[in-house]
Every structure is written in C-alpha cells, then in structure tokens.
Write an enzyme that holds these catalytic residues in place. Structure first.
Site: not given
Lengths: 80, 227
Positions: B85, B201, B203
């Site tokens: 990002c 993302h 994560e």
C-alpha cells in the site's frame, strides 16, 4: 531570491480531479470550457541572488522531489 | 528468518505487519525511518499508512528519508523488499519498482476485500504457492497504477506484473478493476523480482475468524521460500 515553479500532469495522464472540476464548472454555467487540468504551484525562497543559479537549484529540486517525471512536467515560471 | 519493518511518521500498518510476520515465524524488528542502518535482515517491509500525511505525492517524502538509502542498497544487492500500500507508493517514488500510483479513477477511498490473481510464480514471493487466486484487503485513495507505454512493454516483456485484480474465479476485466489501474495491475516486481510492491494487504488476512486465511497462506509460503 524567490523562484516559482509549476508542476502539471503530462498530457496522456488521466486527471480525474480536473475532470470533476470541469463538470462542476459546466454545471455552474461555464459552458465554454474545453478542458481543465489541475497542477501544483511552488514559491521557493532560496539563499541565492544569482537568477541563473537560483533557477538551476529549483530545477534540480523539481527533478529530484517536487515533480515525478513519469507523470508530471515542471516549468520554472519566474524569479524575483 | 529475520525481517525488519520500517516505521515512517504516519505509517499505521507497521504493527499489523509485525504481528503477521511474528505469527508465521519471522524474528521481526521495527526500524525507525531516521535510522541510518538496517539490522541484519532476510526481508525488509515498507508498511501501509499515510507517511508524512501523503503530502506532495503519496510516499514521496518517505522515499527520501535516511533509512531509504540503506533500503535501496539492500534491494540493489539482491535483498528481498516488500512494500504494501503506502509502502508500494514509497517504492515507486524511490525508483525501486517502475510506474506511479495515481488517485483512484472515481476519486473515492476504497476499503474492501478483493481477489487477486498471482501470475508469476518464478520468484521468492510466490514460488510454490498452491493457490492462483487470493483474497486480500485494499484500503487506499491512490492505488491507480500507471506507467508509460514504453514502461508497460518493458514490464510485460520482463514478467514484472506480480498480481492482477480479478474476480473469485481469476477473471480480469474492467468491471472488477477497483481503481482504474492499467491492466488491472495490483502489484509489481522490479526487474530482478527481489522487490515487490502491491496495494493489497496480506497482513489483514491472517485470522480465520476475523478475515480469511489467504494472508496466512502467503506468509507461510514466503517464509518457506526464504528458508
């Protein structure tokens, strides 16, 4: 000495903000607009009294930080 | 395996990344942007967020911070670097991956789950991944990938497109493109494939009960590839 630089998007890069501004102007009755392109304006006061040196310095700043040359052009417009 | 996550002023996914890397077995260290030297690492991560408040252009200020000289040297010597990002935006501004990220086509901040197709598995990031389509999360205002026609040709010739936005079956088309990116590009490599920048993302997808497990699949696979 003050140096001014203008950063504009290159011709082929989509400018959605410029498009929306154009449409809004249209809605307000400004019907004679062909196109709007949004850019950035910088006024930089440098510790340099030689116009040529001041201009070169700001040009270097444009190349290294102020503009992203993949999508933007820069122009030094005035020194005073 | 050792990893380092760089924290810039305004990063906000750095600790999520720390949690994810630690969960899957990395010994992770957090590194401040003003530091000069990187700890010994097998992987450097530039996390998501809004470094320097997105001033000037997203990632432009962070790409000039002190630690970035070390990150650039690490990448140029073949070290693995991943930017997620805002981290992707920092990578393009640092010139480590080609192109730029423009404002989303419809001027909206997009926050939703997306599917991405993994196209190129001949690299450390995706080698041996047994899924072709992954579900990740995106949250960005400037994720509209753009490059010049010459750059695009070079990127395609060198197989540098890492992931594409697609539907759940792996089809890519304009309807599924969330932000106007050229060719639905969601992530891209450098020429040598040791630097990966991507908007989604992983994560955020590491807990089955909260999100989904595709991030877990990605990180487990990445760790195995680095070992």
């Amino acid at each position: 000495m003050k140096v001014s630089a203008v950063i504009t998007l290159k011709k082929d890069v989509l400018d959605p903000q410029g498009k929306v501004i154009h449409e809004t102007l249209d809605g307000m009755g400004f019907n004679s607009v062909n196109e709007v392109r949004q850019g950035k304006y910088f006024e930089i006061d440098v510790k340099e009294n030689d116009p040529k040196k001041a201009k070169d310095l700001v040009e270097d700043m444009c190349k290294k930080l102020l503009a992203n040359l993949v999508i933007e052009n820069y122009k030094i417009i005035e020194t005073q | 395996m050792k990893s380092s996550v760089i924290t810039f002023p305004g990063s906000n996914c750095d600790r999520d990344m720390d949690v994810a890397l630690t969960k899957f077995g990395f010994k992770n260290k957090m590194v401040w942007h003003n530091d000069q030297e990187l700890p010994k690492s097998d992987l450097i991560v530039l996390p998501g967020g809004f470094s320097y408040g997105d001033y000037l252009r997203c990632g432009s200020m962070a790409s000039k911070s002190k630690i970035m000289n070390s990150v650039i040297n690490f990448a140029k010597s073949g070290g693995l670097v991943m930017g997620i990002c805002n981290g992707f935006q920092i990578l393009v501004e640092a010139g480590l991956v080609p192109g730029v990220l423009l404002r989303n086509k419809y001027l909206q901040f997009i926050c939703k789950n997306v599917h991405v197709k993994v196209d190129n598995k001949e690299n450390t990031f995706f080698k041996n991944l047994d899924k072709k389509v992954l579900e990740f999360h995106i949250a960005h205002n400037e994720g509209n990938y753009f490059c010049t026609n010459n750059q695009l040709k070079e990127i395609e010739d060198n197989n540098q497109i890492a992931i594409y936005y697609c539907d759940q079956n792996g089809n890519t088309n304009d309807q599924i493109n969330p932000n106007g990116s050229i060719k639905n590009i969601a992530g891209i490599f450098n020429k040598e494939k040791n630097v990966l920048g991507m908007m989604p993302h992983p994560e955020r997808m590491i807990d089955e009960s909260l999100s989904g497990e595709d991030g877990s699949i990605f990180f487990k696979n990445l760790l195995n590839n680095i070992k």
